[in-house]
Design a protein around this motif. Structure first.
Motif, short mmCIF file in Angstrom:
data_model
loop_
_atom_site.label_atom_id
_atom_site.label_comp_id
_atom_site.label_asym_id
_atom_site.label_seq_id
_atom_site.Cartn_x
_atom_site.Cartn_y
_atom_site.Cartn_z
N SER A 101 29.16 -6.34 -87.06
CA SER A 101 29.38 -7.72 -86.67
C SER A 101 30.78 -7.83 -86.09
CB SER A 101 29.24 -8.66 -87.86
OG SER A 101 29.57 -9.98 -87.51
N GLN A 433 22.65 -8.19 -96.11
CA GLN A 433 23.33 -9.47 -95.93
C GLN A 433 24.32 -9.81 -97.03
OE1 GLN A 433 19.24 -11.46 -94.91
NE2 GLN A 433 20.81 -12.84 -94.14
N LYS A 497 26.01 -12.86 -95.29
CA LYS A 497 25.98 -12.96 -93.83
C LYS A 497 24.68 -13.64 -93.39
CE LYS A 497 26.83 -8.54 -93.75
NZ LYS A 497 27.04 -7.13 -93.32
N PHE A 498 24.80 -14.52 -92.40
CA PHE A 498 23.63 -15.27 -91.96
C PHE A 498 23.70 -15.51 -90.46
CE2 PHE A 498 26.93 -18.25 -93.16
CZ PHE A 498 26.93 -19.17 -92.12
N LYS A 500 21.47 -14.28 -87.87
CA LYS A 500 21.31 -13.11 -87.01
C LYS A 500 20.86 -13.55 -85.62
CE LYS A 500 19.89 -9.20 -88.72
NZ LYS A 500 19.08 -8.07 -89.24
N TYR A 506 25.23 -10.75 -86.94
CA TYR A 506 25.32 -11.99 -87.71
C TYR A 506 26.42 -12.88 -87.16
CZ TYR A 506 22.31 -9.70 -91.11
OH TYR A 506 21.26 -9.05 -91.71
N ASP A 507 26.12 -14.16 -87.01
CA ASP A 507 27.09 -15.11 -86.48
C ASP A 507 27.95 -15.75 -87.56
OD1 ASP A 507 26.55 -14.89 -83.79
OD2 ASP A 507 24.90 -16.30 -83.86
N LYS A 509 29.25 -16.05 -92.01
CA LYS A 509 29.40 -15.46 -93.33
C LYS A 509 29.90 -16.52 -94.31
CE LYS A 509 32.86 -12.81 -94.43
NZ LYS A 509 33.78 -11.65 -94.54
#
Length: 915
Positions: A101, A433, A497-498, A500, A506-507, A509
């Motif tokens: 990321s 994640q 992390k979230f 995707k 992932y954009d 956290k």
């Protein structure tokens, strides 16, 4: 039978004759092409593998045939590459790894990535959502820095108080800063300070130092200047042993015919610190009153070693360092205490000798259980000692007699600090994640000033005879001080992390966590004072005081011994003055990082702390045990935004709220006496609230270059200051001196390759410049101070002032020549300069002017040469300009010089060899 034997021999010959091939390569970041140090390279399906070196290179011998190599680096997507190798063939490859990321890399990789290199730290700075500033071991080596205090003073907006390890960040001193090791807090070694003296940390233990000047929710909220976090060195890869030796000298010290040190103290800095038994019933002091001498040539020895052990998918990485060093300093000058009318109550010439030692040992053990789990243990031990033998000669208003030529004061101080740090940290990748990180620490410190001696005598006119001053019992004394501080601390944080996206990245956290801190401080001090019998106070030899202070003269009544409680026969006369402090902090925090658009990222955090600080004291001011408890609940929000103008330009903005606690000793009614000043605590102190804002532009022309500018502002509600109380003794104390203060400033940093003599950048000149321009202001309010404080009153000379310790201009500049040869020879030569403008030392009262430390600058030179990959040398020259260090009292009618001395130039030469 013969056919079977022939087949076996043929099989063995095939094995013996089998040849391997060699694969050489470099592992690098796919986007920046920055080498990835200490990444793992292995043959799939086997336990055979290596780690990349500092430059991302690896060499691996593999069996001939088709092989699959696996490349793994935490924070990056693992990669496989199939290669067919022929016998005795060498294949060269380059492997690009993709960050898991890129948006969050500054956080994801922080705990595992090697950050000794300047270029690596700049990439970290560029990618992170948070504003970051680092200095790594590579830069420290290039600039010849040997301790952490001097290291952080090389960064933008940071200054070190001369002669101490006290750090000022953006003009804010000890109370406004915090220090930690591997993210966990450190205990203080000074009863008057919040932070540990950073001089005691050798850069041998440092991988890199992070200076957070903007607040983030994971940090404790008790800072407004900066948080200084030391990341200790680790090792991964082939084993090594490095041995270094050095010698050093100070020009002032070697000019002396005899360098005066204290008697009966250990050369290595480990000495007896106990109070003698029956100290009031007999003269039982073990240490001599008289000076000793040493040859003023310092020396150093250090050993570093590391090795990695691989067990299938697991690995154990060990690193250890041990060092001893000593040095000698000497300074001459004047020290004075001035009145508002420009006359002196003390006017003394100073001749000071200082001998110091540092012994450091550290062990780091990191166990990589598998690709997803690791545990690390850190142990650090530091023994730091300092001897000061100071002679003061001149006039003291209350001591110098009409029939005296002058007053002579000898003060002998020995200080020994021992710090032990134990840390256990864990990193766990629970799912793709979810990450879990935790840490726990137990720190203990013993800081002792055993048997500090002070003797005050008057030289009679027209005579070589001296008499002891008998103006006060405390004019001649021996003093014992003992501080013990234990601290427990724990960190726990989970990352989720979230978001995707289409690129499988992932954009965002979410981080949630908990921090706990418990600090216990026990401080005690005993001063033995000598009441001199007038009839025997004749023909005293100040250089042979053992002839007077001995058991025979005590028994004959030449002098008596007392404490502040009384003499022999007084109940509890040997009970020390004490204060105890206890601090509890519980904190929960949450932080969200999210890439809002392709160019805009943000971090929003919130922290809630409950703080309890309890101080209990029993001193000569309060003979009965007295307690004072302070509690506070603090809600601390923080915001950080990053806008990527293009691939090389960022704009950043940060906003936060923090607080500043008074320290234990500042709230205890305890008297601390020095030769020229007395400090007293104030129980009515309370916390300040701090509001912070930053706006920054940064440009990265290349991976090892940066140009940046930062505008910052701070608003401090109810600031705390040292002041001179309105009393006949003019004691220094502490108070919330007004309703508000504020600071604004501009920071500029430039690091640039100035000229290259080849395309490979192995023969080049580089330069660096950082500068900080600040203006600070605080409103001073006599009515507020007198109303809020039971034990003091004051009358400020001015109704406003700048912050104490704040220089309007801080400047660091360096220029380096670097040359590397193909046969591992390497040359580095660096000139570095640091400048500090005038800064306020303490506020003036009763028409006396402010005390101001005047501007000065340091010029240093460092030369390093590696003869081979294994053998190298270094030469350092410090303080080449040797300016006068001056303090003036800026009275209403004129500026009065109250302190002046020179430090001398320092030279050192060292050699190292690596096995």
């Amino acid at each position: 039978m013969k056919s079977k034997l022939l087949f076996a021999l043929l099989f063995i010959s095939q094995i013996v004759g089998a040849s391997n091939g060699t694969i050489k390569g470099i592992l690098q970041d796919s986007a920046t092409k920055e080498p990835l140090a200490f990444a793992s390279v292995s043959i799939k399906g086997t336990t055979q593998g290596v780690n990349t070196d500092l430059d991302g290179f690896f060499t691996l011998e593999v069996p001939e045939g088709k092989q699959t190599l696996t490349f793994h680096y935490v924070g990056y997507t693992s990669a496989n590459k199939a290669i067919e190798v022929k016998a005795n063939e060498t294949i060269e490859i380059t492997i690009d790894l993709i960050s898991e990321s890129v948006q969050l890399e500054g956080v994801v990789v922080q705990a595992t990535r090697s950050k000794s290199r300047e270029a690596t730290l700049l990439i970290e700075q560029q990618r992170s959502v948070e504003m970051k500033q680092h200095i790594g071991s590579q830069e420290l080596s290039r600039k010849g820095v040997s301790d952490v205090a001097s290291a952080v003073a090389k960064t933008t907006g940071v200054a070190k108080q001369e002669g101490t390890g006290t750090i000022f960040v953006r003009g804010l001193g000890d109370r406004y800063n915090s220090t930690s090791l591997n993210g966990l807090p450190l205990a203080s070694n000074d009863p008057e300070k919040k932070n540990i003296d950073l001089n005691i940390f050798s850069t041998d233990i440092v991988e890199y130092i992070a200076i957070d000047k903007t607040y983030f929710a994971r940090n404790y909220g008790d800072f407004a200047g900066g948080n200084i976090d030391i990341t200790s060195k680790n090792h991964s890869g082939e084993g090594f042993v490095e041995i270094g030796v050095s010698t050093n000298m100070n020009t002032n010290a070697v000019k002396k015919d005899a360098f005066k040190t204290l008697s009966d103290r250990s050369f290595f800095g480990f000495s007896d610190t106990k109070i003698p038994g029956n100290a009031l019933k007999g003269y039982n002091f073990k240490n001599s009153t008289q000076s000793d001498t040493r040859s003023p040539w310092g020396a150093g020895l250090n050993i570093n070693t590391g090795k990695s052990f691989f067990f299938g998918a697991s690995a154990l990485h060990l690193f250890a360092t041990a060092s001893f060093g000593n040095n000698f300093k000497q300074k001459e000058g004047v020290t004075r205490t001035a009145q508002a009318q420009n006359s002196f109550t003390k006017d003394l010439n100073l001749d000071s000798f200082e001998y110091s030692t540092n012994t450091t040992g550290m062990l780091n053990a990191k166990f990589d259980i598998d690709d997803a789990n690791s545990i690390k243990y850190n142990f650090l031990f530091v023994n730091d000692s300092k001897e000061k033998n100071e002679d003061y000669t001149g006039y003291v208003r209350d001591i110098t007699l009409d029939n005296s030529d002058h007053t002579y004061i000898n003060r002998q101080t020995y200080r020994q600090d021992q710090l032990m740090v134990n840390q256990l940290l864990g990193n766990h990748k629970l799912t793709d994640q979810i990450d879990l990180n935790w840490g726990a620490a137990f720190n203990s410190i013993s800081a002792q000033t055993p048997d500090r001696q002070q003797y005050t005598l008057n030289k009679l006119q027209n005579s070589d005879s001296y008499q002891f001053s008998i103006n006060s019992r405390s004019d001649n004394n021996r003093y014992y001080e003992d501080l013990k501080e234990n601290e427990l601390a724990a960190n726990l944080a989970a990352d989720y992390k979230f978001g995707k996206n289409e690129e499988n990245l992932y954009d965002g956290k979410l981080t949630v966590g908990y921090n706990f801190r418990k600090k216990d401080r026990n401080f005690k001090a005993t001063q033995f004072v000598f009441q001199i019998n007038r009839e025997n106070n004749n023909n005293i030899n100040p250089n042979a005081l053992d002839q007077f202070f001995n058991q025979s003269n005590f028994a004959n009544g030449y002098f008596d011994i007392y404490t502040f409680r009384g003499g022999a026969g007084t109940p509890n006369a040997l009970l020390p003055q004490t204060y105890d402090g206890e601090l509890f902090i519980h904190a929960g925090f949450a932080n969200v990082e999210y890439r809002l658009t392709d160019k805009l990222s943000g971090s929003l955090g919130a922290r809630f702390e409950t703080i309890s600080q309890d101080v209990t004291w029993q001193t000569q001011l309060d003979a009965d045990k007295t307690s004072n408890k302070f509690t506070k609940n603090a809600f601390l929000p923080s915001l950080s935004l990053k806008y990527e103008v293009n691939d090389n330009n960022n704009l950043r903005f940060a906003l936060s709220k923090t607080y500043t606690l008074p320290q234990f000793k500042e709230r205890a009614r305890f008297i601390y006496e020095d030769v020229t000043e007395i400090k007293v605590g104030n129980p009515d102190l309370y916390a300040s609230d701090d509001y912070n804002a930053d706006l920054k532009w940064e440009y990265f022309p290349k991976t090892d270059e940066v140009i940046s500018a930062t505008v910052f502002g701070k608003y401090i509600k109810n600031p705390i200051n040292e002041i001179v109380s309105a009393s006949s003794s003019n004691d220094i104390t502490y108070a919330n001196t007004g309703d508000y203060g504020h600071a604004v400033g501009l920071e500029i940093e430039v690091r640039k390759n100035l000229f290259s003599f080849d395309d490979a950048l192995t023969n080049k000149i580089t330069g660096g410049l950082n500068a900080s321009f600040m203006k600070t202001y605080q409103k001073l309010d006599n009515e507020k101070v007198n109303k809020e404080n039971k034990y003091l009153s004051t009358s400020f000379t001015h109704d406003n002032a700048s912050f104490t310790g704040a220089s309007d201009l801080l400047l660091n500049a360096d220029i380096s020549y670097i040359k590397e040869w193909a046969n591992d020879q390497k040359l580095m030569a660096t000139f570095s300069y640091a400048h500090f403008s005038d800064k306020l030392y303490s506020l003036g009262t009763e028409q006396s002017g402010n005390l101001v430390d005047k501007a000065f600058g340091f010029l240093d030179f460092t030369f390093k040469y590696d003869f081979t990959k294994n053998f190298g040398m270094s030469f350092n020259a410090r303080n080449l300009l040797d300016p006068a260090i001056e303090r003036k009292q800026e009275n209403l009618t004129q500026d009065v010089l109250v302190q002046s001395y020179k430090l001398g130039q320092n030279f050192s030469l060292g050699f190292k060899y690596t096995f």
